[in-house]
Design a protein around this motif. Structure first.
Motif, PDB file in Angstrom:
ATOM      1  N   PRO A  65      34.376 116.739  -4.693  1.00  0.00           N
ATOM      2  CA  PRO A  65      33.637 117.131  -3.535  1.00  0.00           C
ATOM      3  C   PRO A  65      31.937 116.873  -4.773  1.00  0.00           C
ATOM      4  N   LYS A  66      30.516 116.608  -4.060  1.00  0.00           N
ATOM      5  CA  LYS A  66      29.009 116.756  -4.507  1.00  0.00           C
ATOM      6  C   LYS A  66      28.953 115.447  -5.021  1.00  0.00           C
ATOM      7  N   PHE A  67      28.466 115.458  -6.917  1.00  0.00           N
ATOM      8  CA  PHE A  67      28.024 114.297  -7.243  1.00  0.00           C
ATOM      9  C   PHE A  67      27.713 112.472  -6.954  1.00  0.00           C
ATOM     10  N   PRO A  68      27.466 112.407  -5.400  1.00  0.00           N
ATOM     11  CA  PRO A  68      27.505 111.189  -4.943  1.00  0.00           C
ATOM     12  C   PRO A  68      26.490 110.046  -6.393  1.00  0.00           C
ATOM     13  N   LEU A  69      26.217 110.447  -6.943  1.00  0.00           N
ATOM     14  CA  LEU A  69      25.065 109.718  -8.070  1.00  0.00           C
ATOM     15  C   LEU A  69      26.114 108.615  -8.801  1.00  0.00           C
ATOM     16  N   LEU A  70      27.391 109.651  -9.302  1.00  0.00           N
ATOM     17  CA  LEU A  70      27.918 109.973  -9.947  1.00  0.00           C
ATOM     18  C   LEU A  70      29.318 108.307  -9.431  1.00  0.00           C
ATOM     19  N   LYS A  71      29.102 109.065  -7.695  1.00  0.00           N
ATOM     20  CA  LYS A  71      30.499 108.418  -6.964  1.00  0.00           C
ATOM     21  C   LYS A  71      29.451 106.897  -6.920  1.00  0.00           C
ATOM     22  N   GLU A  72      28.438 106.780  -6.453  1.00  0.00           N
ATOM     23  CA  GLU A  72      27.932 105.099  -6.476  1.00  0.00           C
ATOM     24  C   GLU A  72      28.063 104.297  -7.436  1.00  0.00           C
ATOM     25  N   TRP A  73      27.868 105.018  -9.221  1.00  0.00           N
ATOM     26  CA  TRP A  73      28.760 104.377 -10.048  1.00  0.00           C
ATOM     27  C   TRP A  73      29.990 103.870 -10.134  1.00  0.00           C
ATOM     28  N   THR A  74      30.563 104.925 -10.012  1.00  0.00           N
ATOM     29  CA  THR A  74      32.534 105.088 -10.028  1.00  0.00           C
ATOM     30  C   THR A  74      32.689 103.713  -8.799  1.00  0.00           C
ATOM     31  N   TYR A  75      31.949 103.523  -7.698  1.00  0.00           N
ATOM     32  CA  TYR A  75      32.046 102.136  -6.886  1.00  0.00           C
ATOM     33  C   TYR A  75      32.034 100.859  -7.618  1.00  0.00           C
ATOM     34  N   ALA A  76      30.669 101.110  -7.500  1.00  0.00           N
ATOM     35  CA  ALA A  76      30.436  99.647  -8.686  1.00  0.00           C
ATOM     36  C   ALA A  76      31.129  99.416  -9.473  1.00  0.00           C
ATOM     37  N   GLY A  77      31.742 100.755  -9.941  1.00  0.00           N
ATOM     38  CA  GLY A  77      32.360 100.206 -11.604  1.00  0.00           C
ATOM     39  C   GLY A  77      33.650  99.566 -10.873  1.00  0.00           C
ATOM     40  N   PHE A  78      34.250  99.940 -10.010  1.00  0.00           N
ATOM     41  CA  PHE A  78      35.477  99.604  -9.458  1.00  0.00           C
ATOM     42  C   PHE A  78      35.573  98.019  -8.877  1.00  0.00           C
ATOM     43  N   PHE A  79      34.218  98.019  -7.596  1.00  0.00           N
ATOM     44  CA  PHE A  79      33.916  96.496  -7.365  1.00  0.00           C
ATOM     45  C   PHE A  79      33.721  95.740  -8.501  1.00  0.00           C
ATOM     46  N   PHE A  80      32.886  96.125  -9.164  1.00  0.00           N
ATOM     47  CA  PHE A  80      32.953  94.662 -10.644  1.00  0.00           C
ATOM     48  C   PHE A  80      34.649  94.542 -10.962  1.00  0.00           C
ATOM     49  N   ALA A  81      35.468  95.792 -11.195  1.00  0.00           N
ATOM     50  CA  ALA A  81      36.635  95.496 -12.330  1.00  0.00           C
ATOM     51  C   ALA A  81      37.509  94.649 -11.214  1.00  0.00           C
ATOM     52  N   MET A  82      37.406  95.002  -9.894  1.00  0.00           N
ATOM     53  CA  MET A  82      38.251  94.127  -8.876  1.00  0.00           C
ATOM     54  C   MET A  82      37.743  92.714  -8.746  1.00  0.00           C
ATOM     55  N   SER A  83      36.535  92.582  -8.344  1.00  0.00           N
ATOM     56  CA  SER A  83      35.803  90.792  -8.498  1.00  0.00           C
ATOM     57  C   SER A  83      35.807  90.516  -9.512  1.00  0.00           C
ATOM     58  N   GLY A  84      36.175  91.155 -10.791  1.00  0.00           N
ATOM     59  CA  GLY A  84      35.886  90.328 -12.470  1.00  0.00           C
ATOM     60  C   GLY A  84      37.736  90.308 -12.575  1.00  0.00           C
ATOM     61  N   ALA A  85      38.925  90.775 -11.563  1.00  0.00           N
ATOM     62  CA  ALA A  85      39.570  90.235 -11.562  1.00  0.00           C
ATOM     63  C   ALA A  85      40.363  89.231 -10.516  1.00  0.00           C
ATOM     64  N   ILE A  86      39.233  88.968 -10.002  1.00  0.00           N
ATOM     65  CA  ILE A  86      39.778  88.011  -8.821  1.00  0.00           C
ATOM     66  C   ILE A  86      39.381  86.502  -9.599  1.00  0.00           C
ATOM     67  N   PHE A  87      38.222  86.513 -10.190  1.00  0.00           N
ATOM     68  CA  PHE A  87      38.135  85.402 -10.255  1.00  0.00           C
ATOM     69  C   PHE A  87      38.047  85.240 -11.708  1.00  0.00           C
ATOM     70  N   SER A  88      38.896  85.863 -12.615  1.00  0.00           N
ATOM     71  CA  SER A  88      39.611  85.745 -13.665  1.00  0.00           C
ATOM     72  C   SER A  88      41.258  84.986 -13.193  1.00  0.00           C
ATOM     73  N   HIS A  89      41.715  85.639 -11.767  1.00  0.00           N
ATOM     74  CA  HIS A  89      43.039  84.778 -11.732  1.00  0.00           C
ATOM     75  C   HIS A  89      42.438  83.255 -10.953  1.00  0.00           C
ATOM     76  N   LEU A  90      41.340  83.300 -10.304  1.00  0.00           N
ATOM     77  CA  LEU A  90      40.520  81.911  -9.734  1.00  0.00           C
ATOM     78  C   LEU A  90      40.703  81.444 -11.210  1.00  0.00           C
ATOM     79  N   ALA A  91      39.664  80.903 -12.436  1.00  0.00           N
ATOM     80  CA  ALA A  91      39.495  80.766 -13.438  1.00  0.00           C
ATOM     81  C   ALA A  91      40.515  80.022 -14.339  1.00  0.00           C
ATOM     82  N   ILE A  92      41.865  80.591 -13.921  1.00  0.00           N
ATOM     83  CA  ILE A  92      42.296  80.038 -14.473  1.00  0.00           C
ATOM     84  C   ILE A  92      44.351  79.469 -13.261  1.00  0.00           C
ATOM     85  N   GLY A  93      43.846  79.504 -12.417  1.00  0.00           N
ATOM     86  CA  GLY A  93      44.540  78.503 -11.315  1.00  0.00           C
ATOM     87  C   GLY A  93      45.857  79.089 -10.720  1.00  0.00           C
TER      88      GLY A  93
END
Length: 127
Positions: A65-93
């Protein structure tokens, strides 16, 4: 927040937490399949440790509970990690099966973030 929205939030968030925690642990223990995949993508093996640590810490940040700013950063980090994984898989076919996990987690990130309760959101000073 309506009861329906709370249910959507918690279902998405629990599945997100389970997905991130399980993949984080697999990355931390450097399971053979995971080590092979990270090498296949062209990343060094130590990248698994970095991803694993941040995923486990991110799950804790999302669930406590609490720490809303930390949660925002966490959602952003998760988003970057998963979108990076998708693009990594795309890049190598890679095929569609390699996109399933990161795409599912990306959808869960967006649903959890969108339906999060007011006490888990940052407050804008302009409101």
């Amino acid at each position: 927040m309506t009861k329906r929205n709370k249910i959507i939030y918690w279902v998405a968030t629990i599945w997100l937490a389970l997905g991130m925690l399980s993949t984080g642990i697999v990355q931390l223990i450097k399971m053979k399949e995971e080590a092979d995949m990270i090498a296949h993508l062209g990343y060094p093996l130590y990248f698994l440790t970095i991803l694993g640590v941040w995923k486990v810490l991110g799950v804790i940040a999302i669930l406590i509970p609490k720490f809303p700013l930390l949660k925002e950063w966490t959602y952003a980090g998760f988003f970057f990690a998963m979108s990076g994984a998708i693009f990594s898989h795309l890049a190598i076919g890679d095929g569609a099966k390699d996109f399933f996990g990161p795409t599912l987690l990306l959808i869960l990130i967006l649903v959890s973030w969108y339906f999060r309760p007011a006490d888990r959101k940052t407050i804008s000073i302009n409101q």
